[in-house]
Design an enzyme around this catalytic site. Structure first.
Site, short mmCIF file in Angstrom:
data_model
loop_
_atom_site.label_atom_id
_atom_site.label_comp_id
_atom_site.label_asym_id
_atom_site.label_seq_id
_atom_site.Cartn_x
_atom_site.Cartn_y
_atom_site.Cartn_z
N CYS A 178 5.07 11.27 -7.97
CA CYS A 178 4.79 12.32 -8.81
C CYS A 178 3.41 11.78 -9.76
CB CYS A 178 5.91 12.70 -10.05
SG CYS A 178 5.23 13.87 -11.11
N CYS A 224 7.99 18.04 -8.74
CA CYS A 224 8.76 16.61 -8.94
C CYS A 224 10.07 16.84 -9.22
CB CYS A 224 8.19 15.85 -9.85
SG CYS A 224 8.93 14.36 -10.45
N GLY A 242 -2.27 -9.64 12.43
CA GLY A 242 -3.05 -8.31 12.67
C GLY A 242 -3.92 -7.57 11.54
N THR A 243 -4.68 -8.40 11.06
CA THR A 243 -5.46 -8.10 9.61
C THR A 243 -6.81 -8.38 9.97
OG1 THR A 243 -5.21 -10.11 8.51
CG2 THR A 243 -3.52 -8.59 8.32
N SER A 244 -7.57 -7.70 9.31
CA SER A 244 -9.28 -7.55 9.67
C SER A 244 -9.56 -8.98 8.67
CB SER A 244 -9.88 -6.45 9.16
OG SER A 244 -9.74 -6.23 7.90
N LEU A 269 -5.49 -10.40 17.21
CA LEU A 269 -6.13 -10.11 18.48
C LEU A 269 -7.27 -10.52 18.88
CD1 LEU A 269 -5.78 -8.28 21.01
CD2 LEU A 269 -6.93 -6.35 19.97
N HIS A 297 0.89 -1.41 0.00
CA HIS A 297 -0.11 -0.03 -0.16
C HIS A 297 0.94 1.31 -0.08
CE1 HIS A 297 -3.66 -2.34 1.64
NE2 HIS A 297 -3.56 -2.54 0.57
#
Length: 231
Positions: free
Chosen positions: A115, A134, A173-175, A200, A107
């Site tokens: 740019c 740029c 730790g991901t949904s 969690l 991500h």
């Protein structure tokens, strides 16, 4: 190719003080995601978007890697070179600061600017502005080097290749709600890999994993790494 592929999400950085989308009083709650995390929002008000990511960059600079980040770096060091790959949905640099070297940011990264005209990337200063030129083409089209909703994540071909070649896929730790990352476990499983979720609480796709462990990332990730490394 690496034999262990580890996907990390916001949950691994939460204990370092970096909030998730779901925090009730975090930075995200003060903004509409459509305004700060979409190409359309950037087109409407680029200054607002830059201000938002400048705040996130400042927040990240004040955070430190936690025991979970350190454990993954220790795993990479403790196993043969090239056997551990971290694919992160996070745009912070806590994995790198903890010592991990093989980190792919699907991500993008807070530490980089992009740019919108020529696609050049460079190290972002503490604060960026829409009118910043740029360094490659000179156009005043600077944007954060992050993947917004509606845009294609980075390195997808390479990630899918790694998933089909690994022996173990671990999600931390991901949904389990955001695709394409939520589908990684099935890609790895279909290719014959074992799969493990460390979270969690149970994710939306927890039943796709062979094994699950629940608890704070700073507890369960170091414990799992210690098992892999033999104590």
């Amino acid at each position: 190719m690496p034999k262990i592929v580890i996907l990390t999400g916001a949950g691994i950085s939460a204990e370092s003080g970096l909030g998730t989308f779901r925090d009730v009083d975090g930075l995200w709650t003060r903004y509409d995601l459509n305004d700060v995390a979409t190409p359309e929002g950037f087109a409407r008000n680029p200054a607002l978007v830059h201000d938002f990511y400048n705040a996130r960059r400042d927040n990240c600079r004040g955070a430190a890697p936690n025991a979970a980040h350190a454990a993954l770096a220790r795993l990479e060091t403790g196993l043969a070179s090239g056997e551990v790959l971290v694919v992160t949905q996070n745009i912070d640099d806590l994995h790198e600061r903890a010592g991990s070297r093989a980190v792919w940011h699907m991500h993008g990264e807070l530490a980089c600017a992009l740019c919108a005209a020529c696609g050049a990337r460079w190290d972002a200063p503490a604060a960026t502005r829409p009118e910043d030129p740029c360094p490659a083409c000179g156009a005043p089209t600077t944007r954060p080097d992050v993947v917004w909703f509606g845009e294609m994540p980075y390195l997808m071909d390479e990630i899918f290749e790694a998933l089909t070649d690994c022996d173990l896929f671990v999600s931390i730790g991901t949904s389990g709600e955001v695709y394409p990352a939520a589908g990684f476990v099935r890609v790895a499983s279909d290719a014959g890999a074992e799969t493990l979720e460390l979270n969690l609480e149970a994710s939306a796709n927890v039943l796709d994993f062979d094994q699950q462990r629940q608890g704070k990332a700073t507890d369960i990730v170091p414990a799992w790494v210690a098992e892999v490394l033999g104590g």
